[in-house]
Design an enzyme around this catalytic site. Sequence first.
Site, PDB file in Angstrom:
ATOM      1  CE1 TYR A 140      -3.622  -2.492   0.498  1.00 35.05           C
ATOM      2  CE2 TYR A 140      -4.657  -0.496   1.311  1.00 35.05           C
ATOM      3  CZ  TYR A 140      -4.757  -1.782   0.841  1.00 35.05           C
ATOM      4  OH  TYR A 140      -5.991  -2.350   0.728  1.00 35.05           O
ATOM      5  CE  LYS A 191       1.486 -17.657  -3.143  1.00 38.24           C
ATOM      6  NZ  LYS A 191       0.529 -18.790  -3.220  1.00 38.24           N
ATOM      7  CG  ASP A 223      -2.457 -20.116  -1.854  1.00 40.98           C
ATOM      8  OD1 ASP A 223      -1.867 -20.110  -0.750  1.00 40.98           O
ATOM      9  OD2 ASP A 223      -2.031 -20.775  -2.832  1.00 40.98           O
ATOM     10  CG  ASP A 247      -8.125  -4.523   1.717  1.00 38.97           C
ATOM     11  OD1 ASP A 247      -9.024  -4.025   2.415  1.00 38.97           O
ATOM     12  OD2 ASP A 247      -8.111  -4.467   0.472  1.00 38.97           O
ATOM     13  CG  ASP A 251     -13.727  -6.803   2.573  1.00 41.24           C
ATOM     14  OD1 ASP A 251     -13.440  -6.106   3.571  1.00 41.24           O
ATOM     15  OD2 ASP A 251     -14.148  -6.321   1.508  1.00 41.24           O
TER      16      ASP A 251
HETATM   17  C1  IPM Z   1     -10.297  -1.067   4.286  1.00 44.67           C
HETATM   18  C2  IPM Z   1     -10.605  -0.427   2.959  1.00 44.67           C
HETATM   19  C3  IPM Z   1      -9.457   0.505   2.607  1.00 44.67           C
HETATM   20  C4  IPM Z   1      -8.209  -0.334   2.449  1.00 44.67           C
HETATM   21  C5  IPM Z   1      -9.688   1.389   1.375  1.00 44.67           C
HETATM   22  C6  IPM Z   1     -10.964   2.192   1.494  1.00 44.67           C
HETATM   23  C7  IPM Z   1      -8.521   2.271   1.095  1.00 44.67           C
HETATM   24  O1  IPM Z   1     -10.820  -1.400   2.002  1.00 44.67           O
HETATM   25  O2  IPM Z   1     -10.140  -0.346   5.280  1.00 44.67           O
HETATM   26  O3  IPM Z   1     -10.225  -2.299   4.329  1.00 44.67           O
HETATM   27  O4  IPM Z   1      -7.953  -0.894   1.381  1.00 44.67           O
HETATM   28  O5  IPM Z   1      -7.456  -0.443   3.424  1.00 44.67           O
HETATM   29 MG    MG Z   2     -10.885  -3.396   2.744  1.00 45.67          MG
END
Ligand code: IPM
Ligand code: MG
Length: 359
Positions: A140, A191, A223, A247, A251
């Site tokens: 990032y 990884k 993975d 990240d 999710d």
């Molecule tokens: C998160 C979001 C952010 C990230 C974005 C909005 C920049 O997806 O906080 O997980 O990728 O870190």
């Molecule tokens: Mg995110």
Amino acid sequence: MTDKILILPGDGIGVEIMAEAVKLIERLKADGLDVELEHALVGGAAYDACGKPLPDDTLTLARQADAILLGAVGGPKWEPLDISVRPEKGLLGLRAELELFANLRPAMLYRQLASASALRPEIVAGLDIVIVRELTGGIYFGQPRGVRTREDGQREGFNTLVYSESDIERVARAAYDIAMKRDRRLCSVDKANVLECTELWREVMIRVGRDYPQVALSHMYVDNAAMQLVRDPKQFDVIVTTNMFGDILSDEAAMLTGSIGMLPSASLDANGKGMYEPIHGSAPDISGQGVANPLATILSVAMMLRYSLAQADMAERIESAVGRVLDQGLRTPDIFTDGCRKVGTAEMGDAVVAALGEK
Ligand code: IPM
Ligand code: MG
């Protein structure tokens, strides 16, 4: 001394869910919580107002605050902008400037929501994991980055995955400390079979682990981790991983709990100062309709009270209130299942405040 909380609603549903969090904080103030709220702009809202996703004033207030509560940033309106001024840069800038390197993302399943998960209840019932995501390094932020034109005229995009030993060590310690307070199992996700950078990650995880002999450390390739999270998520206690892997996996882990609308997060610096935010985004598809789930933000307030303001009792009060509201059958559309009562953002927020009960 009065603690300062900076409120950054941001964009999209961020504005709606933050109103519910503020309602809750105001109620806790009436019960004796000694905090002062300040408000500022970040993300697309800040860009619209002053051409920058992270205005200097906002950054100054963020530095002065004891804790920050953020809604969400981004939306289709700002997608055509240059990447350097997109709303996401506001969030990334705060993380970097305040050195909020340890991102805690719990994925916990409320038993009342077991049937809202896409997975079978027996796979997810009782799920309680924490992902510790490195937040201020890795691909990032790595340099060099950009899009350049090669000698043959073709353009190529490039980013850099880079971690120093000290970057890895500090997030490792944060993760081991959390594991010590839980089931003492830490899975480091990397990884290392392909990326040298994460080979070093693994080595440092092992080295730091010598200071935590009570914690059982394991390693998993990303993975496989993505697969194991849906196959048997309860095998995990604490997961520690790089910025981008975290990240993605967070999710995925969120969805195990039925809705990404339920999960809070904390981003901490070396001194426990933190920024707290729901892990869902600005959800432009439902913004302005009053249907967004405010519980992730409300639970972020609980995390803030626990980690930055040393108010664990109040944090527990909020968490129990959320449990009671779910017991009452109230559900925003994202967690709705048959037999429950569908409510909107404000009604859910009011219900949590009411369920706080007496002090
Ligand atoms: C998160 C979001 C952010 C990230 C974005 C909005 C920049 O997806 O906080 O997980 O990728 O870190
Ligand atoms: Mg995110």
